[in-house]
Design an enzyme around this catalytic site. Structure first.
Site, PDB file in Angstrom:
ATOM      1  N   ASP A  93     -36.533 -19.627 -15.002  1.00 34.01           N
ATOM      2  CA  ASP A  93     -35.284 -19.100 -14.483  1.00 34.01           C
ATOM      3  C   ASP A  93     -35.469 -18.781 -13.001  1.00 34.01           C
ATOM      4  O   ASP A  93     -36.566 -18.919 -12.452  1.00 34.01           O
ATOM      5  CB  ASP A  93     -34.797 -17.902 -15.298  1.00 34.01           C
ATOM      6  CG  ASP A  93     -35.741 -16.715 -15.235  1.00 34.01           C
ATOM      7  OD1 ASP A  93     -36.634 -16.698 -14.374  1.00 34.01           O
ATOM      8  OD2 ASP A  93     -35.583 -15.801 -16.058  1.00 34.01           O
ATOM      9  N   ASP A 267     -32.137 -20.475 -24.820  1.00 36.53           N
ATOM     10  CA  ASP A 267     -33.376 -19.697 -24.826  1.00 36.53           C
ATOM     11  C   ASP A 267     -33.017 -18.276 -25.205  1.00 36.53           C
ATOM     12  O   ASP A 267     -31.899 -17.820 -24.956  1.00 36.53           O
ATOM     13  CB  ASP A 267     -34.025 -19.663 -23.440  1.00 36.53           C
ATOM     14  CG  ASP A 267     -33.306 -18.679 -22.523  1.00 36.53           C
ATOM     15  OD1 ASP A 267     -32.238 -19.042 -22.005  1.00 36.53           O
ATOM     16  OD2 ASP A 267     -33.786 -17.538 -22.350  1.00 36.53           O
ATOM     17  N   CYS A 305     -39.971 -21.547 -46.898  1.00 37.72           N
ATOM     18  CA  CYS A 305     -40.462 -21.664 -45.520  1.00 37.72           C
ATOM     19  C   CYS A 305     -41.937 -22.055 -45.533  1.00 37.72           C
ATOM     20  O   CYS A 305     -42.710 -21.562 -46.343  1.00 37.72           O
ATOM     21  CB  CYS A 305     -40.273 -20.340 -44.786  1.00 37.72           C
ATOM     22  SG  CYS A 305     -40.861 -20.355 -43.076  1.00 37.72           S
ATOM     23  N   CYS A 307     -44.040 -21.706 -42.881  1.00 35.66           N
ATOM     24  CA  CYS A 307     -44.806 -21.049 -41.813  1.00 35.66           C
ATOM     25  C   CYS A 307     -45.970 -20.265 -42.412  1.00 35.66           C
ATOM     26  O   CYS A 307     -45.984 -19.963 -43.601  1.00 35.66           O
ATOM     27  CB  CYS A 307     -43.898 -20.130 -40.996  1.00 35.66           C
ATOM     28  SG  CYS A 307     -43.730 -18.466 -41.677  1.00 35.66           S
ATOM     29  N   CYS A 310     -45.108 -17.090 -44.452  1.00 40.38           N
ATOM     30  CA  CYS A 310     -44.493 -17.289 -45.768  1.00 40.38           C
ATOM     31  C   CYS A 310     -45.430 -17.962 -46.763  1.00 40.38           C
ATOM     32  O   CYS A 310     -45.302 -17.745 -47.966  1.00 40.38           O
ATOM     33  CB  CYS A 310     -43.197 -18.089 -45.624  1.00 40.38           C
ATOM     34  SG  CYS A 310     -41.886 -17.136 -44.826  1.00 40.38           S
ATOM     35  N   HIS A 336     -43.143 -16.609 -37.876  1.00 43.41           N
ATOM     36  CA  HIS A 336     -42.064 -16.954 -38.809  1.00 43.41           C
ATOM     37  C   HIS A 336     -40.743 -17.160 -38.072  1.00 43.41           C
ATOM     38  O   HIS A 336     -40.025 -18.136 -38.315  1.00 43.41           O
ATOM     39  CB  HIS A 336     -41.878 -15.884 -39.881  1.00 43.41           C
ATOM     40  CG  HIS A 336     -40.619 -16.094 -40.657  1.00 43.41           C
ATOM     41  ND1 HIS A 336     -40.517 -16.987 -41.701  1.00 43.41           N
ATOM     42  CD2 HIS A 336     -39.362 -15.594 -40.468  1.00 43.41           C
ATOM     43  CE1 HIS A 336     -39.272 -17.021 -42.136  1.00 43.41           C
ATOM     44  NE2 HIS A 336     -38.544 -16.181 -41.406  1.00 43.41           N
TER      45      HIS A 336
END
Lengths: 376, 376
Positions: A93, A267, A305, A307, A310, A336
């Site tokens: 930015d 974002d 999930c 990840c 999980c 996660h």
């Protein structure tokens, strides 16, 4: 680094689009969600772990990095990619938003913003020219114009004056950026919630010419309805063949609504910040892991999930380590959340490509309406 | 889980030994360093990352886990291994040391110790019988006897009385543990710095019979010289064919000296605690990453180290993220420290196996004497 930055549009579904932004450091699949690495780290994550969630690009904050450790230092150390061990694209930015929200003793003039560091009180100037120089030193792949984002609420006249200042700064940013093959410069549309001002801003930016166009001045407290109201028309003012970036968005339902309205990039600190404060985002909505109902729950956050949080841990464990203040709590929940956000983006991209976005969005809302799984 | 726990001695070099502790959950190469996972997490690490550093076994703290989240809860959730996602061996301490150092309103009697939780003030009893039950509920592979570790300095008479109480508790621990195939119970030798008391304690433990023997009451502030003084004779009182565990040790040079004196297992919070406070341990000694001399240093902590912190990041980056208070600082430095400690253990094991421990130790001290690499 001589390959040109360019955008390929693959498919549309209604106003929604899916495509690829090509950069010398790798492709960015759109719609894309960019995790935020404020101080050269996506908090609580190693960069290789961020990559495994599916992120193609990170966002870095000019304001934070210029103050600590300093852009010249990062340049001497080989640039931000090498510094933070992330070799894929980085968008930075301009510092314009954060200098107005974080810095002290700031003074806005036609030239730019002088301010005191929130870290050590040292004086600095951010202007179109210094912002371009700092982002060049960082080695950013996608550079943002230096703009002013007016504090809300503001009168239409104040928004108009601010927008026109930002457009003059956009021209100065373009001039200062120069010609940097392989690097992109994005303009930022302003104009608040007034269609005429949004259109005036878009026309000014298009006359200058940019590699991509951001929709600024949203996600600053105006609420989802007002934001969607602007997104119902503002993307239409922008070139079809360039990426459109909605800055600072957002919650999963914000993301879905923005993608439906033609946004290509977003974002937000939400997935990482939530992860550190014990909030998990799932297909069924948010889950507050500190809630006592999880203390004995052997089930994962989300049984479907994939990840690490999980597949390896129960809600009971996540509850325990959050209550105990253990770092693994922020590490697992951030992982996660980033995984979920990227999975959502992948689902949106696939749905657009297959022309079934309406069904995807209906399923998205239906599952959230059910809420979290029942207590044991 | 029916395989028997047993110890195989592979080689000796002087008093130093290398071997393998066989357990149903996997082998433990000795000499072994056990990272500490106090509250069901090795702080700042995922368990799979701990494993990649070379750790064969973790230590869990009975005192912390009984208070939060509770041993019965962990048992209902399938045991500590499943709870914390670590399927290899776990050793749990008895709670005896921490109840005396952390708990409030503690009262010591022949029966055990009543105390108030440092978390919520609730009243609890730790005794040989309750400690065995809690460690059973946790599913610990190597269970420690409940003992008393007297506060230093103490008179020889006080140390003797405390040791004899611990020996009576050792018999009660043995009786309460019962017969649990695949699980081991270790006795803990006490006796301070008095050889006659150490020998009396060892004889009492051997008469009861244990699967391994810890050397307790050291690393409690007596200094390295006094500790090595005890280690010069105390391991010789213990059976040759059982593992010897030195509790709460230590710094790298403590570890090397203990291994030279016949110790097979150690544990310490040092690598993870140091990692969170900005101290890295390297072959050249400790490095304080917050020191300004690192701010522009593009070199890794240790150019020969293969850990993620050393292969991916400069000292300048590690300095920056420490100063900025970013979680990745603790994550990377902890990983590095655990990697270094395990690499040291692997070096010691190989040197003992090859009969060149003296050379290894000489090289270890010579490199540390050189100190950290020169500033740029």
């Amino acid at each position: 680094m001589s390959e040109r930055f360019h955008f390929t549009l693959h498919a549309t579904d209604g106003r929604a689009r899916t495509g690829t932004i090509h950069t010398p450091r790798g492709d960015i699949r759109t719609p894309a969600f960019m995790p935020v690495g404020t101080a050269a780290t996506v908090k609580a994550m190693l960069p290789e772990s961020v990559r495994t969630t599916g992120a193609d690009i990170l966002l870095g904050n000019t304001y934070h990095l210029m103050l600590r450790p300093g852009a010249e230092r990062i340049a001497r150390l080989g640039g931000l990619h090498r510094f933070m061990n992330w070799d894929r694209p980085i968008l930075t930015d301009s510092g314009g938003f954060q200098v107005m929200s974080l810095a002290a003793l700031r003074k806005l003039t036609e030239d730019g913003v002088t301010f005191s560091s929130h870290i050590d009180g040292s004086r600095h100037l951010l202007s179109p020219e210094t912002s371009m120089e700092i982002q060049r030193l960082l080695g950013s792949d996608i550079v943002m114009c230096f703009d002013e984002c007016p504090a809300l609420p503001a009168t239409e006249e104040a928004v108009a004056q601010s927008m026109r200042l930002s457009m003059r700064w956009a021209q100065r940013s373009r001039d200062a950026f120069g010609d940097r093959p392989g690097h992109a410069l994005f303009g930022i549309m302003q104009g608040g919630v007034t269609p005429e001002l949004r259109e005036e801003s878009a026309e000014a930016l298009k006359a200058i010419g940019f590699d991509g166009y951001a929709i600024g001045g949203l996600a600053v407290g105006e609420g989802q309805a007002a934001m969607f109201g602007v997104l119902d028309y503002a993307p239409g003012f922008l070139p079809v063949d360039k990426p459109r970036y909605l800055m600072g968005v957002g919650k999963p339902d914000d993301i879905v609504g923005a993608v439906q309205r033609g946004v290509d990039m977003m974002d937000c600190v939400l997935p990482s910040r939530s992860g550190r404060t014990g909030q998990a985002w799932t297909r069924r909505g948010p889950v507050a892991i500190k809630n006592a109902r999880h203390a004995d729950d052997p089930r994962p956050l989300d049984a479907d999930c994939t990840c690490p949080a999980c597949t390896g841990y129960s809600r009971a464990y996540l509850h325990h380590v959050f209550r105990a203040g253990e770092m693994i709590s922020g590490m697992l929940l951030t992982w996660h959340n980033l995984h979920y956000f990227q999975e959502l983006m992948a689902g949106l991209r696939a749905a657009i490509a297959q022309g079934r976005l309406d069904d995807f969005v209906a399923d998205f809302h239906a599952l959230r309406a059910q809420g979290d799984i029942e207590p044991l």
